[in-house]
Scaffold this active site. Sequence first.
Site, PDB file in Angstrom:
ATOM      1  CB  THR A 253       0.691  -1.000   9.635  1.00  0.00           C
ATOM      2  OG1 THR A 253       0.743  -0.511   8.276  1.00  0.00           O
ATOM      3  CG2 THR A 253      -0.679  -0.743  10.216  1.00  0.00           C
ATOM      4  CG  ASP A 254       6.733  -3.464   8.477  1.00  0.00           C
ATOM      5  OD1 ASP A 254       6.985  -2.796   7.456  1.00  0.00           O
ATOM      6  OD2 ASP A 254       7.547  -4.243   8.977  1.00  0.00           O
ATOM      7  CD1 TRP A 255       5.522  -0.037   2.398  1.00  0.00           C
ATOM      8  CD2 TRP A 255       5.514   0.559   4.541  1.00  0.00           C
ATOM      9  NE1 TRP A 255       5.748   1.325   2.464  1.00  0.00           N
ATOM     10  CE2 TRP A 255       5.738   1.709   3.769  1.00  0.00           C
ATOM     11  CE3 TRP A 255       5.438   0.700   5.923  1.00  0.00           C
ATOM     12  CZ2 TRP A 255       5.912   2.990   4.323  1.00  0.00           C
ATOM     13  CZ3 TRP A 255       5.610   1.964   6.485  1.00  0.00           C
ATOM     14  CH2 TRP A 255       5.840   3.081   5.700  1.00  0.00           C
ATOM     15  CD1 TRP A 256       0.286  -3.930   1.335  1.00  0.00           C
ATOM     16  CD2 TRP A 256       2.486  -4.169   1.566  1.00  0.00           C
ATOM     17  NE1 TRP A 256       0.891  -3.368   0.223  1.00  0.00           N
ATOM     18  CE2 TRP A 256       2.236  -3.512   0.334  1.00  0.00           C
ATOM     19  CE3 TRP A 256       3.801  -4.430   1.935  1.00  0.00           C
ATOM     20  CZ2 TRP A 256       3.258  -3.116  -0.522  1.00  0.00           C
ATOM     21  CZ3 TRP A 256       4.820  -4.036   1.083  1.00  0.00           C
ATOM     22  CH2 TRP A 256       4.550  -3.395  -0.135  1.00  0.00           C
TER      23      TRP A 256
END
Length: 810
Positions: free
Chosen positions: A729-732
Site C-alpha cells: 500500500t501507499d503509506w496508510w
Amino acid sequence: MGRLWNQYIRWVMKKLSSTGLEQELNQKEIIGELVFPEIAAVARQMAAEGIVLLKNERNTLPLSVNDTVAVFGRCAVDYFTVGYGSGGDVVAPYRKNLMEGLRENGVRLYEPLAQRYSKWCSSPKNEPDEGFWGNWPMNYPEMPLKEKTVAEASENSDAALVIIGRAAGEDRENLLKKGSFYLTDRERSMLELVTAHFNRVAVIMDCGNVIDMSWTESYGDKIGAILYAWQGGMESGTALADILTGKESPSGALTDCIARNYADYPSSSSFGGKEYNAYTEDIYVGYRYFESFAKDKVLYPFGYGLSYTTFEAQSEAKQADDTIIVNVRVTNTGNLRGKRIVQVYLGLPCGKLGNPVKVLAGFAKTRTLEPGESQTVTIEIDLREFASYDDSGISGYKSCFVLEQGDYHIEVGSNVRDTKDVLTVRKETPEIVRQAREAAAVKPGCGFNRLVNRNGKLYYEAVPTVQKDLKATILSELPQERSAASRDIPFSEVISGNASVDSFVAQLSPEELDQLTHGHGKMNFCYGISGNAGAFSGVTEALRKHGIPAMITADGPSGIRIRRTVSLLPCGTALASSFNQEGVERLYGLVSREMDPFGIHMLLAPGMNIHRNPLCGRNFEYYSEDPYLTGKIAAAAIRGIQSTGRSACPKHFACNNQETRRNRNDSQVSERALWEIYLKGFEIAIRESNPLAIMTSYNKVNGVWSHYHYELVTQILRQEWGYQGLVITDWWMQESDSPEFPQLRNDAYRIRAQVDVLMPGEVGKKNDPKAHTLVDSLADPGGVTLAEAQRCAANVLRFILKIEGVRENA
C-alpha cells in the site's frame, strides 16, 4: 539558496543521533560530499539533456564568451531545484543555482545587478519561506525593479536572462492564481522592463510543472529565446549554464503539449473535485485530444524541442507480420555538435471504436553528433501493442484488444505535429490481439458521458458500466491452502534452497501471517538508517526468531529520502524530457549503488502517474501525459535501481492524478481509458523491467480504493500481466468493508485483493472493533481464508529472496 540550504543541513545533522548504523555511516560521509561523487556528472548531464528549447531567434542563444550577461529574477539565486514532499525532500550535499552555474562556466555577468540580487535575497526579510507539509511556496516574491536599474544594465550588457520559478508538491495542487499557474504582477513588470530595454532576451522557466505560457505570444520577437529548464536537482545551475553557453546543445523535448489556455485542456472541467472526478475526456489526454480535435489551441506540441544545430533525417521502414522496423539515418547538418531525438508515431484508423489521430509508438536518441556526422537508429514497433480496447462491444469484440480494419501509418518526425509518413500498413479485417475480461468498470449509478471520435468529429456518449458478478469471480479464484511440513523449518533453509517458501509459510501461525503482511507500524524504523520510510517482513521478534530479515524502504523519485547526504536528482519530468532511456538507467544504477551503504532495500520510485492535468501537484515527480513514454522511462529507472540487487517500487497504481483529497477522491474512468492510458505505462514497465514491488495509490478507482481493488491487483496486474512480485500500500489506508463480502473489512479486504503488505503498518487503535485484523478475519467463517493470507505472506518471502545480500548474510 545554497547558503540557506547548507545551514539547514547542518541543523538537521545536529539533531540526528549517532548510534548503531548511523554511527558507522558518519565515518563514510561528510556534509557536502557524496558517497558516490561520480553521480554528480551523470546527474548534470541528464539535467541538461532534459532542458527544452522552445524558441531561439536572432541567435539569442547560446551565449558568447565575449557577452556580458544581465540576469533578472530571484530564482537565479533561490533556484527551485526540485518539488516538495516525498518526491523531493532530499538532504542534498549542495544545490547549484544559476548564478553559480554561470560563473563556473566562465560567463561574464553584469556584476552590479548580480550583487543587487545577491544582497536582496540574503536579507533576512527576503529569505525564502520553505513553508511546511502541503503548504510549501509556489513561488518566491520577486525583487522590485526600477526602470533605471534595468536601463543601466542594458547599457552595460549584451544579453538578458529572465528566470521565472515555480514549485509544486505532494498533498497540494497548483492553483489558477497569480504566482502559481499564472505570472505575478512583479514578474510581468520585470518582463516589460527587460524587453523594453534589451534587444536580446532569453526567458528561462524554472518549473516542475507546465504553467500558463500564453503571455509569450504578447511579447512576439521581444523575447528571442525560451527555455523550459524544469528542475534539475543538485546540478540545476551547472546543467542550465551548460546549455546557455553552448557547452551542451539543447536536446530535450516536451513530454506534455502546452495549450494556449487552461480551459483548452480536456480535463479542465473535471479536475480537482472533492469527492470524484469523471474522466470525461476518456482516452483523449493531452496531445491525443489536441491532435484529433483542437490543433489550433496548442502553443507547443508534444515532443517539441529545438537545438542549436540542425539535423536531416532519412527514414525507411519495413514490415514483418505485425512488427515494423524503422531505420532512421540522422545527420548533423549544422555547425555545432548536438543530439537528436527521433520520434515515431502510429497514425490510427478512426474505426468503430474511434481512435486518436496518432500516438507515440517509438523513440530513440542519437549520441552526440559532430557537424557532418551521421548515425542510424533502429526502432521496432509491435502494432499489437497499440490495439484499442473495446469496453462497449461496438466493434463486435467486447473486452478485447482490437486492431481495427483500416490503414496504420508509420510516421517519423521531431514532434507529434512535424511528421512524415514512411510506411502504411493495411488491415483488411479486424485482428483480435488479446481477449481480456471486464475489470474495474464504472459502477452503475456513477455513469457519465465520455468523449468519443466519430469519423473525426467530437461526440459524447454514455460510458459502459459494470456487467459481471465480481463476487462469483472471486469465489471461483480462491487459492488452495498450503500443507505444513512435519518439522519446523527455519528461513535459512529457504534461503539456502533446502526448503520451499510454501512449506515455510504453511507452518506460520495466524499471528505471524498477520505480522508478515504488515509493516513495522511507523516510519523511521529503529533498525534502519535514520529517516527511512519504514520496514516490513522481519520487524517483530517472532519473525526474527524464524530468521526473517527486515526490509528497509526509503522514498526516492528524486533521490534517497533519508537524513543523510545523498544525491538530488533531476525531477521526473526533466528526466523524461531527455527521451534518453540509457541515461536514465545509468543514473538510477548509481543511485542503486548509493542505497547500499545506507542499508536501503527498496526505493519507493519511480513515480509514474499520467499528467492528466497541468495543475496536479505531483506532476514534477511523474513523467508525461503519454503512457508509452512513461512506461519506457520508468522501465529504464527500474532496471537501474535493481541493477545491484535492490528493489524499485513504481507508484502509484493507479490513477493518482490529483492531490486534492487524494485519499478520498474517486477516479471515475472507463475501462478503455484505464487500459490504454492509466495502466499502460505500468504494463510496459512490468514487461520490460520486472519491478520487484509495486505500490498502490491512495485514491479510489471506480468506487474502490486501490489497496482493496481485486480487479486491478489480482485480475489485471497478476493474472492478465503475469506479475509475480510484491504489492504494497501507499503509506496508510482507508477503513472499508467489502461490498461483495460484508464480513471482510480492512486488512482482510486488502489480503483478498492480494495487496500483500500494509505500510507503514498501523492498524488502528488497540481493541478498536473497526480495526478488524487479519487474525480476527481468519477466525471468522465468512472471513478471509488461511490460503489467501499464506499467498500474501509467500509473496513477501519471495521478495526477500530476490534482494542482494540476503543469501550471503544468512
